[in-house]
Scaffold this active site. Structure first.
Site, PDB file in Angstrom:
ATOM      1  N   HIS A   1      -1.195  82.096  15.818  1.00 29.90           N
ATOM      2  CA  HIS A   1      -1.939  82.188  14.552  1.00 29.90           C
ATOM      3  C   HIS A   1      -2.444  83.621  14.344  1.00 29.90           C
ATOM      4  O   HIS A   1      -2.207  84.235  13.303  1.00 29.90           O
ATOM      5  CB  HIS A   1      -3.108  81.194  14.595  1.00 29.90           C
ATOM      6  CG  HIS A   1      -4.028  81.264  13.421  1.00 29.90           C
ATOM      7  ND1 HIS A   1      -4.078  80.298  12.457  1.00 29.90           N
ATOM      8  CD2 HIS A   1      -4.947  82.184  13.044  1.00 29.90           C
ATOM      9  CE1 HIS A   1      -4.970  80.618  11.541  1.00 29.90           C
ATOM     10  NE2 HIS A   1      -5.529  81.761  11.876  1.00 29.90           N
ATOM     11  N   GLU A   2      -3.111  84.149  15.340  1.00 35.20           N
ATOM     12  CA  GLU A   2      -3.683  85.494  15.179  1.00 35.20           C
ATOM     13  C   GLU A   2      -2.579  86.543  15.042  1.00 35.20           C
ATOM     14  O   GLU A   2      -2.737  87.520  14.313  1.00 35.20           O
ATOM     15  CB  GLU A   2      -4.612  85.827  16.350  1.00 35.20           C
ATOM     16  CG  GLU A   2      -5.773  84.846  16.551  1.00 35.20           C
ATOM     17  CD  GLU A   2      -6.550  84.514  15.286  1.00 35.20           C
ATOM     18  OE1 GLU A   2      -6.590  85.349  14.362  1.00 35.20           O
ATOM     19  OE2 GLU A   2      -7.113  83.404  15.211  1.00 35.20           O
TER      20      GLU A   2
ATOM     21  N   HIS B   1      -1.180  86.779  11.628  1.00 35.70           N
ATOM     22  CA  HIS B   1      -2.057  87.586  10.772  1.00 35.70           C
ATOM     23  C   HIS B   1      -1.779  89.084  10.875  1.00 35.70           C
ATOM     24  O   HIS B   1      -2.176  89.836   9.987  1.00 35.70           O
ATOM     25  CB  HIS B   1      -3.515  87.424  11.208  1.00 35.70           C
ATOM     26  CG  HIS B   1      -4.221  86.222  10.662  1.00 35.70           C
ATOM     27  ND1 HIS B   1      -4.170  85.855   9.351  1.00 35.70           N
ATOM     28  CD2 HIS B   1      -5.062  85.347  11.264  1.00 35.70           C
ATOM     29  CE1 HIS B   1      -4.960  84.776   9.177  1.00 35.70           C
ATOM     30  NE2 HIS B   1      -5.495  84.451  10.321  1.00 35.70           N
TER      31      HIS B   1
ATOM     32  N   GLU C   1     -15.244  90.298  10.701  1.00 37.52           N
ATOM     33  CA  GLU C   1     -14.996  89.396   9.584  1.00 37.52           C
ATOM     34  C   GLU C   1     -16.179  88.428   9.504  1.00 37.52           C
ATOM     35  O   GLU C   1     -16.620  87.950  10.541  1.00 37.52           O
ATOM     36  CB  GLU C   1     -13.699  88.592   9.778  1.00 37.52           C
ATOM     37  CG  GLU C   1     -13.321  87.879   8.495  1.00 37.52           C
ATOM     38  CD  GLU C   1     -11.979  87.107   8.572  1.00 37.52           C
ATOM     39  OE1 GLU C   1     -11.441  86.935   9.670  1.00 37.52           O
ATOM     40  OE2 GLU C   1     -11.506  86.702   7.515  1.00 37.52           O
TER      41      GLU C   1
ATOM     42  N   ALA D   1     -10.990  82.668  17.336  1.00 38.50           N
ATOM     43  CA  ALA D   1     -10.251  83.896  17.621  1.00 38.50           C
ATOM     44  C   ALA D   1     -10.271  84.760  16.374  1.00 38.50           C
ATOM     45  O   ALA D   1     -10.562  84.271  15.284  1.00 38.50           O
ATOM     46  CB  ALA D   1      -8.810  83.567  18.002  1.00 38.50           C
ATOM     47  N   MET D   2      -9.968  86.043  16.533  1.00 40.75           N
ATOM     48  CA  MET D   2     -10.064  86.961  15.397  1.00 40.75           C
ATOM     49  C   MET D   2      -8.947  87.994  15.455  1.00 40.75           C
ATOM     50  O   MET D   2      -8.751  88.660  16.467  1.00 40.75           O
ATOM     51  CB  MET D   2     -11.444  87.645  15.431  1.00 40.75           C
ATOM     52  CG  MET D   2     -11.652  88.704  14.372  1.00 40.75           C
ATOM     53  SD  MET D   2     -11.644  87.963  12.715  1.00 40.75           S
ATOM     54  CE  MET D   2     -10.932  89.320  11.794  1.00 40.75           C
ATOM     55  N   GLU D   3      -8.260  88.151  14.301  1.00 44.34           N
ATOM     56  CA  GLU D   3      -7.001  88.885  14.254  1.00 44.34           C
ATOM     57  C   GLU D   3      -7.134  90.399  14.115  1.00 44.34           C
ATOM     58  O   GLU D   3      -6.241  91.032  13.520  1.00 44.34           O
ATOM     59  CB  GLU D   3      -6.166  88.358  13.083  1.00 44.34           C
ATOM     60  CG  GLU D   3      -6.714  88.696  11.676  1.00 44.34           C
ATOM     61  CD  GLU D   3      -7.638  87.642  11.077  1.00 44.34           C
ATOM     62  OE1 GLU D   3      -8.286  86.912  11.857  1.00 44.34           O
ATOM     63  OE2 GLU D   3      -7.733  87.571   9.848  1.00 44.34           O
TER      64      GLU D   3
ATOM     65  N   GLU E   1      -5.398  82.564   5.713  1.00 51.81           N
ATOM     66  CA  GLU E   1      -5.583  81.491   6.698  1.00 51.81           C
ATOM     67  C   GLU E   1      -4.586  80.341   6.557  1.00 51.81           C
ATOM     68  O   GLU E   1      -4.095  79.830   7.554  1.00 51.81           O
ATOM     69  CB  GLU E   1      -7.024  80.972   6.649  1.00 51.81           C
ATOM     70  CG  GLU E   1      -8.073  82.030   7.002  1.00 51.81           C
ATOM     71  CD  GLU E   1      -7.841  82.682   8.366  1.00 51.81           C
ATOM     72  OE1 GLU E   1      -7.043  82.164   9.168  1.00 51.81           O
ATOM     73  OE2 GLU E   1      -8.461  83.736   8.613  1.00 51.81           O
TER      74      GLU E   1
HETATM   75  N1  BES Z   1      -9.808  85.158  10.758  1.00 51.91           N
HETATM   76  C1  BES Z   1     -10.118  83.985  11.472  1.00 51.91           C
HETATM   77  C2  BES Z   1     -11.427  83.995  12.167  1.00 51.91           C
HETATM   78  C3  BES Z   1     -12.637  84.242  11.316  1.00 51.91           C
HETATM   79  C4  BES Z   1     -12.716  83.773  10.054  1.00 51.91           C
HETATM   80  C5  BES Z   1     -13.691  84.924  11.830  1.00 51.91           C
HETATM   81  C6  BES Z   1     -13.839  84.022   9.308  1.00 51.91           C
HETATM   82  C7  BES Z   1     -14.805  85.156  11.082  1.00 51.91           C
HETATM   83  C8  BES Z   1     -14.886  84.720   9.808  1.00 51.91           C
HETATM   84  C9  BES Z   1      -9.057  83.695  12.523  1.00 51.91           C
HETATM   85  O1  BES Z   1      -7.783  84.099  12.221  1.00 51.91           O
HETATM   86  C10 BES Z   1      -9.005  82.216  12.659  1.00 51.91           C
HETATM   87  O2  BES Z   1      -8.500  81.590  11.783  1.00 51.91           O
HETATM   88  N2  BES Z   1      -9.568  81.692  13.725  1.00 51.91           N
HETATM   89  C11 BES Z   1      -9.663  80.275  13.944  1.00 51.91           C
HETATM   90  C12 BES Z   1      -8.815  79.850  15.063  1.00 51.91           C
HETATM   91  C13 BES Z   1      -7.439  79.617  14.575  1.00 51.91           C
HETATM   92  C14 BES Z   1      -6.430  79.594  15.631  1.00 51.91           C
HETATM   93  C15 BES Z   1      -7.326  78.370  13.740  1.00 51.91           C
HETATM   94  C16 BES Z   1     -11.103  79.979  14.263  1.00 51.91           C
HETATM   95  O3  BES Z   1     -11.806  80.886  14.631  1.00 51.91           O
HETATM   96  O4  BES Z   1     -11.483  78.813  14.143  1.00 51.91           O
HETATM   97 ZN    ZN Z   2      -6.817  82.898  10.853  1.00 55.75          ZN
END
Ligand code: BES
Ligand code: ZN
Length: 844
Positions: free
Chosen positions: A289-290, A293, A121, A254-256, A312
């Site tokens: 959170h993940e 998703h 992503e 983190a990444m889902e 998100e």
């Molecule tokens: N999908 C996001 C991470 C992401 C977004 C990766 C855009 C690359 C590009 C993931 O679900 C997420 O929201 N991660 C948050 C942590 C979350 C617990 C708030 C992050 O990475 O800050």
């Molecule tokens: Zn997210």
């Protein structure tokens, strides 16, 4: 701006056979992709980035192709529209930028090691294989993975491994999914696993640099979160496995990825015997959170990136819904109110800020979408508001219908509103659009006029107010008295007779009870006086909301900080962690008026010491068996205040604790940040500094690392600052993933500010090159805007960023952040004298 061309319009992929061969030794990827799908016209294209393509075959026949690097495409023709089999052979570099396929570096027993993983992503799968790299282009994937495998190493991916043949790991075919969710990893991992009630295998993976017990907490939370979601969504988890993987190098939090979620180590691994409760809560909410998703985002995906909030905002609300359900004693919504809601309110009032739902034209604008205070925090707050309007039954019913209808497909906000509207019988879309499509939020002014309560909404703007600002919102009033309108849809309304409302009100009259509404309220003096009179009897959330409103209004000079300060002693002995949090948010806000080593700072310290002493004496520095959850959560806040206030008892106790522990590793996690800070700020010796910096490099405990970096960056010694800045570009000391925190820490330190700012400007090109592709890169600029407060620094900021305003990934950030600094400068000019006077009176 030119629109992004959608390649899915020309070719619709159905299935990918991916063969990927990674050599860590040669830093090289070799790949062959076979993709079946349907051509909609003869001239088609696949996405690629930095791929060296050696051949393209269409239906087994080699064809001519062109590679357009500027557009991230490989272009070629098929013979006629209809089904095709396309085969692409390529090579690509294995780069260290934490996107695409990349290595993570770590050590075990002094030996250098690497695991390799993916981060696709937003648009990085095209660095790993050619395809249609757009969320709508869902397909199935069969992965065959080869690598320079060492004995004992394992490979994992979205789906379980099917077989290993001639050193090639074959994984089961995935369900239909978007490219940005494809993932794999390999290396010398340790892992643990369990099963959910419904039989899904849940696993936690980490390198062997960590004690095995550090994986346990995550496994328990992951298992129970999935069980919770299966019930809440009434929709089964659709895969056989859910792996949580901690990676030493990770750019986001983190990444889902579907079935194989990846995390920063700090957000997954927990030492069960020595971790602050607040940190456990963070880890738990990140996991939740993940996993939210896995349905919202993975099973049903936004159609295009402009609907990113669907992913998100929703996951950001659900992480609290889930954790509140599985750990009710934690009162996790308090942390939502203290952190997320406040962050959203502060940022969302700035002119130029983006709406939650925002158009995307240029690929780099996708990066700028991730304004966490808006897309995450505000979006989540809006959904909390919606949830309070329709209730959980309608929410669950609507979600189930939405999943049933859209599973393995894509959706827009309108699809969600339709489902929730049908379930609740309310016109959800009409309400929500006023909040999602417009930036900002209103302040409701409540006043008594001729014995009647009048309410009026005005956009709350921190900065220049536009005379023709026509924004209106549909505002849920959530009044403390019965019988009032539920929604304010017009500019103003008459709520009724004041005497009657006052008599019927549950406690002093308030709007937005529960704080679910994304707006603030300014009450006239009479109503405010009622609230202040009853303040100590109000619930924690009401008390916190009182301070929240006041702190925001003070930023707009509608309330004076000088008037907030005398209220704080009324709340300072509260046993609620939420209230403590807001009391010291108020103190922090006042710090802008205190120059380092000034008389004002000294007064603020004395005031803060006075505020915090009683709670500090009750809580102490160390965790106690008798602690309530609130005690555990309030302790770091109160001890932090006592440290700022130079409470002599704390300074000594903390110093003794440090000496008794003998090393940072042996310190108790509770109070550790403050103990370390105290050591560096009040007892600084070069030897201690050097020792702690060495500990920082050595430890694999991410939470200890974080505490160490916060403390080291606070050193008052300019030579030590120099040493730290010298390590900024040395990944052996500071990993690139952790650099922003370090930079922010040194910049916030008055002794380090100029040096850090100079470093930033000198190394801008390096930063862009190294981290510019990162979705959160613009936050390097935000960090600066949170700290600068003088006109001189504002001028320097503008001078440096002026010629960067045409870069789509950071354009908006620059404008909003300049405004943020400007506001602070003006605030200091407007209120400094009054604050100094108030402090003077309070400490005498
Ligand atoms: N999908 C996001 C991470 C992401 C977004 C990766 C855009 C690359 C590009 C993931 O679900 C997420 O929201 N991660 C948050 C942590 C979350 C617990 C708030 C992050 O990475 O800050
Ligand atoms: Zn997210």
């Amino acid at each position: 701006m030119a629109n992004i061309e959608r390649l899915y319009d020309f070719f619709e992929p159905e299935h990918y056979d991916l063969f990927i061969d990674v050599s860590r030794a040669d830093k090289l990827i070799k790949g062959k992709t076979v993709v079946n799908g349907e051509a909609k016209r003869e001239a088609i294209a696949l996405h690629q980035h930095d791929l060296k393509v050696s051949s393209v075959k269409v239906n087994d026949r080699a064809v001519d192709f062109t590679v357009d690097d500027a557009a991230d495409q490989i272009r070629f023709n098929v013979e006629k529209v209809g089904p095709q089999t396309i085969e692409v052979e390529y090579q690509a570099p294995l780069t260290d930028n934490m996107n695409g396929i990349y290595p993570s570096y770590y050590q075990v027993d002094g030996q250098d090691k690497q695991v390799v993983s993916t981060q696709f992503e937003t648009y990085f799968s095209r660095q790993a294989f050619p395809g249609i790299d757009e969320p709508e282009a869902k397909a199935t994937f069969s992965l065959a993975l080869k690598f320079d495998e060492q004995p004992g190493e394992v490979a994992i991916a979205n789906m379980p491994e099917e077989r290993v043949e001639d050193g090639v790991h074959y994984f089961e075919k995935t369900v239909k999914m978007s490219t940005y969710l494809v993932a794999f990893a390999f290396g010398d991992f340790q892992s643990i696993e369990t099963k959910t009630k419904s039989g899904i295998k849940v696993g936690v993976y980490a390198t062997k640099a960590h004690p095995a017990k550090d994986l346990d907490f995550a496994l328990d939370i992951a298992k129970r979160s999935i069980e919770f979601y299966e019930d809440f969504y009434q929709t089964p988890y659709p895969l056989a496995q859910s792996l949580q993987v901690a990676l030493p190098d990770f750019s986001a939090g983190a990444m889902e990825n579907w079935g194989m979620v990846t995390y920063r180590e700090a957000y997954l691994l927990v030492d069960p015997d020595n971790t602050e409760l607040s940190m456990k809560q963070v880890v738990a909410t990140v996991i939740a959170h993940e996993l939210a998703h896995q349905w919202f985002g993975d099973l049903v995906t936004m159609k295009w990136w402009d609907e990113l909030w669907l992913n998100e905002s929703f996951a950001n609300m659900m992480e609290f819904v889930a954790i509140d359900a599985i750990e009710p004693d934690w009162h996790i919504w308090e942390s939502f109110n203290a952190n997320d809601v406040q962050a959203a309110f502060r940022r969302d009032a700035l002119p130029g800020v983006q709406p939650v739902h925002v158009a995307v034209h240029h690929p780099e604008e996708i990066d700028a979408l991730f304004d966490p205070a808006i897309v995450y925090a505000k979006g989540a707050h809006l959904l909390v508001m919606l949830r309070s309007l329709i209730g959980d039954d309608a929410l669950r019913k609507g979600l189930k219908a939405y999943f049933d209808k859209k599973a393995y497909g894509n959706a827009t906000g309108d699809d969600l509103w339709a489902a929730l509207g049908a379930a609740s019988g309310q016109d959800i879309g009409a309400i929500m659009k006023t909040w999602l499509d417009q930036p900002g939020y209103p302040v409701l002014s409540v006043a008594i006029e001729d014995g009647r309560v009048k309410v009026r909404q005005t956009p709350f703007v921190l900065g220049d107010k536009q005379a023709d600002d026509k924004r209106l919102w549909q505002v849920p009033l959530a009044a403390s008295a019965p019988g009032l309108p539920k929604l304010l849809t017009e500019k103003s309304a008459d709520l009724g007779d004041w005497a009657e409302i006052k008599a019927a009100s549950d406690g002093p009259f308030r709007l937005n009870v529960g704080n679910a509404g994304h707006y603030i309220v300014s009450y006239d003096d009479e109503i405010l006086a009622e609230q202040v009179k009853a303040l100590t009897t109000l619930s924690a959330i009401d008390q916190a909301q009182f301070l929240q409103n006041a702190l925001l209004l003070a930023q707009d000079n509608q309330v004076g900080y000088a008037d907030i300060l005398p209220v704080l002693p009324l709340l300072a002995n509260s046993e609620s962690a939420l209230v403590q949090d807001f009391v010291y948010q108020a103190v922090s806000a006042v710090k802008v008026f205190a120059e380092p080593d000034s008389k004002t700072e000294a007064y603020l310290q004395v005031f803060t010491r006075g505020l915090s002493t009683e709670r500090f004496e009750a809580l102490g520095l160390a965790k106690k068996a008798s602690d309530s959850v609130s005690d555990e959560l309030a302790r770091p806040v109160v001890v932090g205040a006592a440290l700022f206030g130079k409470n002599p008892a704390l300074l000594e106790e903390a110093h003794k604790a440090f000496e008794a522990a003998g090393s940072a590793q042996k310190l108790a996690a509770d109070g550790r940040t403050e103990v370390l800070k105290n050591e560096l700020v009040n007892f600084n010796q070069q030897e201690t500094f050097a020792g702690l910096l060495a500990d920082y490099q050595e430890t694999s405990n991410a939470s200890l690392k974080r505490d160490l970096s916060a403390a080291l960056a606070a050193t008052p010694n300019p030579l030590q600052i120099k040493e730290l800045i010298a390590a900024f570009k040395d990944p052996a000391v500071i990993k690139p993933q952790d650099l922003r925190n370090w930079f922010a820490g040194v910049l916030a330190n008055p002794v380090g500010q100029d040096a850090a700012w100079a470093w930033f400007q000198e190394n801008w090109d390096w930063l862009v090159d190294r981290l510019g592709g990162d979705m959160s890169f613009s936050s390097y600029i935000t960090v600066i805007a949170r700290i600068f407060k003088s006109r001189e620094k504002l001028d320097e900021f503008n001078a440096f960023f002026d010629d960067k305003k045409d870069q789509p990934g950071i354009a908006r950030e620059i404008v909003v952040d300049a405004q943020m600094i400007e506001n602070r400068v003006e605030l200091v000019e407007a209120q400094e004298a009054a604050v100094v006077k108030a402090l003077d009176g309070l400490v005498k």
